[in-house]
Write an enzyme that holds these catalytic residues in place. Structure first.
Site, PDB file in Angstrom:
ATOM      1  N   ASP A 127       0.850  -1.185   0.000  1.00 59.01           N
ATOM      2  CA  ASP A 127       0.000   0.000   0.000  1.00 59.01           C
ATOM      3  C   ASP A 127       0.897   1.250   0.000  1.00 59.01           C
ATOM      4  O   ASP A 127       1.712   1.410  -0.909  1.00 59.01           O
ATOM      5  CB  ASP A 127      -0.945  -0.085   1.204  1.00 59.01           C
TER       6      ASP A 127
ATOM      7  N   HIS B 169      -7.446  -6.740   1.164  1.00 59.51           N
ATOM      8  CA  HIS B 169      -6.370  -5.764   0.993  1.00 59.51           C
ATOM      9  C   HIS B 169      -5.238  -5.930   2.007  1.00 59.51           C
ATOM     10  O   HIS B 169      -4.067  -5.830   1.642  1.00 59.51           O
ATOM     11  CB  HIS B 169      -6.938  -4.350   1.096  1.00 59.51           C
TER      12      HIS B 169
END
Length: 290
Positions: free
Chosen positions: A106, A272
């Site tokens: 990320d 995620h």
């Protein structure tokens, strides 16, 4: 014994700021860089597995967790990925390593690939997880991206500061008792996450990261792309199959190939936050590549 048993916890000088750093293991060095709104404790299940064969370093990025939060500027340069990359190089130098592998998820992936671009003689291997280069994401921004990743632009603007909204009720904003509950994150990781999001200074710094992303980070990418600069070390991309990488980009490796022509990679069956949701699969993939 708690998480990160056998690891040391220190504050180490970066590029003008001190970072909270967890480090342990032995072997070739690898740095693990977390994303938003996590801290280094997101790696609590992955780092010990890698530490069987590697010296593993897990910092809180500048502004995040318990690392220093420098005053920002109008151009948000103190929170540019270039500044964060310089922190990582300085921390590793302090720990006695002039070369190392770097893994980023990320926001940490942005720092990881910037480290490889800015310090090609330092980074031996690169892994990026759930991210494409900033400029590539912004140039492909369509209605789908804007709907799913609207927070990039809410955080990135300053006319109506996002901090005021987030700090009014950070636990609800960050779903601290639902999708980011102690059961999902693990109790100790959750406690660290909770302390971070409850701190207004940390919230401001995390938002500054996004403001840098829309401005100076994009410029740095554009300059590198125009000059033909590429990432030359062995590189792997991993992505979460239950996230939206494939929906947004098709094969995300194709986005990366102009930046690192020999990139390899694959998806992992996870949402995620792959280090928390599929730690065994992630540790295996990282161990094989490293």
């Amino acid at each position: 014994m708690g998480i990160f048993a056998g690891f040391d916890l220190d504050r180490i000088e970066g590029a003008g700021v001190k970072l909270r750093v967890r480090h342990g293991g032995s072997g070739s060095p690898v740095v693990l860089l977390h994303g938003h709104p996590r801290t280094h404790t997101t790696w609590y299940q992955v780092a010990p597995e890698l530490a069987r064969d590697h010296y593993v370093v897990c910092p809180d990025l500048r502004g995040y967790g318990q690392s220093d939060k420098p005053a920002s500027t109008e151009d948000h340069v103190p929170y540019a990925k270039r500044a964060m990359a310089a922190d990582i190089v300085a921390v590793m130098r302090e720990l006695g390593h002039s070369q190392f592998a770097v893994v980023g998820h990320d926001r940490g992936a942005g720092v990881a690939y910037r480290t490889a671009l800015d310090h090609p003689d330092v980074v031996t291997k690169l892994v990026v997880i759930d991210a494409v280069p900033t400029v590539e994401a912004l140039e492909r921004c369509d209605a789908t991206f804007a709907r799913e990743w609207w927070h990039w632009f809410f955080f990135g603007q300053t006319a109506k500061p996002a901090e005021r909204v987030i700090t009014a009720d950070p636990e609800t904003w960050y779903n601290a008792w639902t999708v980011n509950s102690p059961d999902r994150l693990g109790p100790e990781n959750h406690a660290d996450f909770l302390a971070a999001i409850r701190d207004p200074a940390t919230v401001h710094a995390m938002v500054e990261d996004y403001r840098a992303n829309l401005g100076v980070d994009r410029v740095h990418d554009e300059v590198d792309r125009a000059s033909g600069r590429q990432i030359t070390c062995p590189t792997m991309m991993l992505w979460s199959l239950r996230d939206d990488m494939e929906q947004l980009y098709g094969d995300p490796l194709e986005i990366w190939k102009p930046w690192c022509p020999h990139i390899v990679g694959h998806g992992i069956d996870s949402g995620h936050h792959v280090a928390e949701e599929a730690p065994a699969e992630l540790a295996q993939a990282l161990g094989d590549f490293l």
